[in-house]
Design a protein around this motif. Structure first.
Motif, PDB file in Angstrom:
ATOM      1  N   UNK A   1       0.811  -1.219   0.000  1.00 56.14           N
ATOM      2  CA  UNK A   1       0.000   0.000   0.000  1.00 56.14           C
ATOM      3  C   UNK A   1       0.846   1.272   0.000  1.00 56.14           C
ATOM      4  N   UNK A   2       2.146   1.130   0.180  1.00 57.75           N
ATOM      5  CA  UNK A   2       3.081   2.266   0.177  1.00 57.75           C
ATOM      6  C   UNK A   2       2.691   3.301   1.237  1.00 57.75           C
ATOM      7  N   UNK A   3       2.386   2.783   2.410  1.00 59.47           N
ATOM      8  CA  UNK A   3       1.974   3.653   3.511  1.00 59.47           C
ATOM      9  C   UNK A   3       2.633   3.163   4.790  1.00 59.47           C
ATOM     10  N   UNK A   4       2.650   4.012   5.805  1.00 61.09           N
ATOM     11  CA  UNK A   4       3.240   3.605   7.086  1.00 61.09           C
ATOM     12  C   UNK A   4       2.181   3.358   8.157  1.00 61.09           C
ATOM     13  N   UNK A   5       0.892   3.397   7.754  1.00 63.49           N
ATOM     14  CA  UNK A   5      -0.159   3.062   8.718  1.00 63.49           C
ATOM     15  C   UNK A   5      -1.410   2.590   7.983  1.00 63.49           C
ATOM     16  N   UNK A   6      -2.212   1.834   8.699  1.00 66.59           N
ATOM     17  CA  UNK A   6      -3.499   1.353   8.198  1.00 66.59           C
ATOM     18  C   UNK A   6      -4.596   1.974   9.057  1.00 66.59           C
ATOM     19  N   UNK A   7      -5.601   2.567   8.412  1.00 61.48           N
ATOM     20  CA  UNK A   7      -6.706   3.180   9.159  1.00 61.48           C
ATOM     21  C   UNK A   7      -7.525   2.122   9.892  1.00 61.48           C
ATOM     22  N   UNK A   8      -7.930   1.091   9.161  1.00 57.34           N
ATOM     23  CA  UNK A   8      -8.788   0.039   9.703  1.00 57.34           C
ATOM     24  C   UNK A   8      -8.171  -1.305   9.343  1.00 57.34           C
ATOM     25  N   UNK A   9      -7.766  -2.066  10.348  1.00 53.69           N
ATOM     26  CA  UNK A   9      -7.160  -3.372  10.077  1.00 53.69           C
ATOM     27  C   UNK A   9      -8.039  -4.467  10.661  1.00 53.69           C
ATOM     28  N   UNK A  10      -8.432  -5.410   9.793  1.00 52.98           N
ATOM     29  CA  UNK A  10      -9.335  -6.482  10.225  1.00 52.98           C
ATOM     30  C   UNK A  10      -8.692  -7.847  10.029  1.00 52.98           C
ATOM     31  N   UNK A  11      -9.042  -8.764  10.903  1.00 53.44           N
ATOM     32  CA  UNK A  11      -8.645 -10.158  10.755  1.00 53.44           C
ATOM     33  C   UNK A  11      -9.665 -10.846   9.863  1.00 53.44           C
ATOM     34  N   UNK A  12      -9.183 -11.393   8.741  1.00 59.58           N
ATOM     35  CA  UNK A  12     -10.059 -11.852   7.667  1.00 59.58           C
ATOM     36  C   UNK A  12     -10.856 -13.107   8.030  1.00 59.58           C
ATOM     37  N   UNK A  13     -10.273 -13.949   8.842  1.00 56.59           N
ATOM     38  CA  UNK A  13     -10.951 -15.162   9.304  1.00 56.59           C
ATOM     39  C   UNK A  13     -10.635 -15.357  10.786  1.00 56.59           C
ATOM     40  N   UNK A  14     -11.426 -16.192  11.439  1.00 53.85           N
ATOM     41  CA  UNK A  14     -11.202 -16.509  12.847  1.00 53.85           C
ATOM     42  C   UNK A  14     -10.697 -17.942  12.971  1.00 53.85           C
TER      43      UNK A  14
ATOM     44  N   UNK B   1       0.565  -2.955  17.568  1.00 52.63           N
ATOM     45  CA  UNK B   1       0.534  -2.107  16.366  1.00 52.63           C
ATOM     46  C   UNK B   1      -0.241  -0.822  16.615  1.00 52.63           C
ATOM     47  N   UNK B   2      -1.252  -0.898  17.459  1.00 52.14           N
ATOM     48  CA  UNK B   2      -1.974   0.324  17.821  1.00 52.14           C
ATOM     49  C   UNK B   2      -1.047   1.260  18.590  1.00 52.14           C
ATOM     50  N   UNK B   3      -0.323   0.714  19.544  1.00 55.05           N
ATOM     51  CA  UNK B   3       0.599   1.526  20.342  1.00 55.05           C
ATOM     52  C   UNK B   3       1.701   2.129  19.478  1.00 55.05           C
ATOM     53  N   UNK B   4       2.117   1.414  18.453  1.00 52.82           N
ATOM     54  CA  UNK B   4       3.181   1.898  17.561  1.00 52.82           C
ATOM     55  C   UNK B   4       2.660   2.886  16.525  1.00 52.82           C
ATOM     56  N   UNK B   5       1.336   2.994  16.397  1.00 52.53           N
ATOM     57  CA  UNK B   5       0.750   3.883  15.400  1.00 52.53           C
ATOM     58  C   UNK B   5       0.665   3.276  14.017  1.00 52.53           C
ATOM     59  N   UNK B   6       0.994   2.009  13.897  1.00 51.23           N
ATOM     60  CA  UNK B   6       0.931   1.327  12.603  1.00 51.23           C
ATOM     61  C   UNK B   6      -0.506   1.061  12.191  1.00 51.23           C
ATOM     62  N   UNK B   7      -1.375   0.854  13.169  1.00 52.49           N
ATOM     63  CA  UNK B   7      -2.796   0.607  12.935  1.00 52.49           C
ATOM     64  C   UNK B   7      -3.583   1.547  13.827  1.00 52.49           C
ATOM     65  N   UNK B   8      -4.630   2.161  13.269  1.00 49.90           N
ATOM     66  CA  UNK B   8      -5.456   3.067  14.065  1.00 49.90           C
ATOM     67  C   UNK B   8      -6.594   2.337  14.767  1.00 49.90           C
ATOM     68  N   UNK B   9      -7.292   1.468  14.039  1.00 47.70           N
ATOM     69  CA  UNK B   9      -8.440   0.755  14.609  1.00 47.70           C
ATOM     70  C   UNK B   9      -8.384  -0.695  14.161  1.00 47.70           C
ATOM     71  N   UNK B  10      -8.773  -1.592  15.053  1.00 48.84           N
ATOM     72  CA  UNK B  10      -8.773  -3.020  14.730  1.00 48.84           C
ATOM     73  C   UNK B  10     -10.201  -3.543  14.690  1.00 48.84           C
ATOM     74  N   UNK B  11     -10.404  -4.527  13.828  1.00 49.31           N
ATOM     75  CA  UNK B  11     -11.731  -5.092  13.686  1.00 49.31           C
ATOM     76  C   UNK B  11     -11.661  -6.521  13.188  1.00 49.31           C
ATOM     77  N   UNK B  12     -12.817  -7.033  12.819  1.00 47.91           N
ATOM     78  CA  UNK B  12     -12.928  -8.421  12.395  1.00 47.91           C
ATOM     79  C   UNK B  12     -13.707  -8.513  11.098  1.00 47.91           C
ATOM     80  N   UNK B  13     -13.476  -9.597  10.398  1.00 47.78           N
ATOM     81  CA  UNK B  13     -14.295  -9.949   9.244  1.00 47.78           C
ATOM     82  C   UNK B  13     -14.565 -11.441   9.347  1.00 47.78           C
ATOM     83  N   UNK B  14     -15.827 -11.801   9.285  1.00 43.24           N
ATOM     84  CA  UNK B  14     -16.203 -13.214   9.354  1.00 43.24           C
ATOM     85  C   UNK B  14     -15.891 -13.842  10.715  1.00 43.24           C
ATOM     86  N   UNK B  15     -16.138 -13.093  11.762  1.00 40.04           N
ATOM     87  CA  UNK B  15     -16.116 -13.597  13.139  1.00 40.04           C
ATOM     88  C   UNK B  15     -17.553 -13.596  13.664  1.00 40.04           C
TER      89      UNK B  15
END
Length: 310
Positions: A106-119, A135-149
């Motif tokens: 993605x040529x970026x240093x952070x992800x706005x929304x990062x989701x786990x694709x499967x459980x 990753x949240x503490x490092x600023x690499x990811x702003x918000x975490x979520x799920x997909x297909x959980x």
């Protein structure tokens, strides 16, 4: 365009999210045209994943962001930790590998929304939340979520996060559509049933719906007799869904709209924050989605469409 807020994400999130699973280097001119048009109507959020188009989806998004210089205007939802031929991949090492690869593509240093694709129910939620919080503490990811959980696993993870003073999941991305599935479209996928929707309403967690328009079921191109699309037949063909389609057509006629616009409005008008992932590739499709996203439906209309009221 309307927007929602997702805890942790510093930008508002457009309620229409651009689906990018068809983005490839060979289609880059189409990608540019589609993305520019999406941004023109106020769209700022896009959905991708580590596995889409063999990784090309993320690569092409990165290329587009660099060409346009508009990274800070856009909200990127990407997903990792998808299973492979050997099974689930939810270890700390797996998450680290996929996230690192996504950032590079993605040529970026952070992800706005990062989701786990499967459980993987066999992986303790404690390990997952602990890993993601780094990753949240490092600023690499702003918000975490799920997909297909399932909502139960999400609640379990968030209960742990709250007890430990950590950041939990702040969004969920299952399927939600007016047409209800007979079985998962892909193995281990999760579609929102009545219980899931009640939970989302109770906790007011944003839901970002993939296949929000039931993969074209409401376009009018399909009938009970037309069984050419085996996946659509398997997943969405049922007497109840044909009745939902009939009602969507009827309500659309009354409002001067199409059935597929009514189906999109059904997702947007839930009693909790929602976004609809759309696959629009033409100006006409994008315009239809844009109009559908601003339609207001009453609770009585929603219940009638969903066959819970006569």
């Amino acid at each position: 365009m309307e927007y929602i807020q997702i805890a942790g994400c510093r930008k508002p999130v457009s309620r229409l999210m651009k689906g990018t699973d068809y983005f490839s280097h060979d289609s880059y001119e189409l990608v540019q045209k589609n993305m520019d048009a999406f941004i023109t109507i106020g769209g700022n959020s896009l959905d991708t994943a580590n596995i889409y188009c063999g990784g090309q989806s993320e690569e092409v998004i990165g290329r587009y962001l660099e060409d346009r210089g508009n990274r800070e205007q856009l909200v990127i939802l990407t997903k990792g930790a998808h299973h492979d031929q050997n099974g689930p991949r939810l270890s700390k090492k797996d998450i680290a590998y996929d996230l690192s690869l996504s950032l590079e593509r993605l040529r970026t240093n952070y992800i706005d929304l990062y989701a786990l694709h499967r459980d993987d129910p066999n992986t303790p939620v404690e390990h997952i939340i602990d890993a993601l919080n780094e990753y949240i503490e490092a600023g690499t990811v702003q918000a975490i979520g799920t997909s297909n959980w399932t909502w139960q696993r999400i609640q379990e993870a968030n209960d742990y996060a709250q007890r430990e003073g950590l950041t939990g999941f702040t969004f969920n991305s299952p399927n939600l559509s007016l047409a209800k599935v007979n079985e998962p479209f892909w193995k281990d996928c999760v579609s929102s049933d009545e219980e899931t929707c009640k939970w989302h309403e109770e906790v007011q967690m944003p839901l970002l719906s993939w296949s929000s328009q039931a993969r074209g079921f409401f376009t009018g191109l399909f009938t009970p007799e037309n069984r050419e699309n085996a996946d659509l037949v398997r997943v969405f063909y049922s007497d109840a869904n044909w009745e939902r389609l009939r009602r969507a057509k009827q309500l659309g006629t009354e409002k001067g709209l199409t059935a597929i616009q009514i189906a999109l409005a059904y997702v947007i008008n839930q009693p909790f924050p929602t976004c609809a992932l759309i696959g629009a590739r033409s100006e006409a499709e994008l315009s239809s989605c844009n109009e559908g996203a601003i339609i207001k439906l009453t609770k009585a209309e929603m219940d009638w469409l969903d066959l819970t009221a006569d």
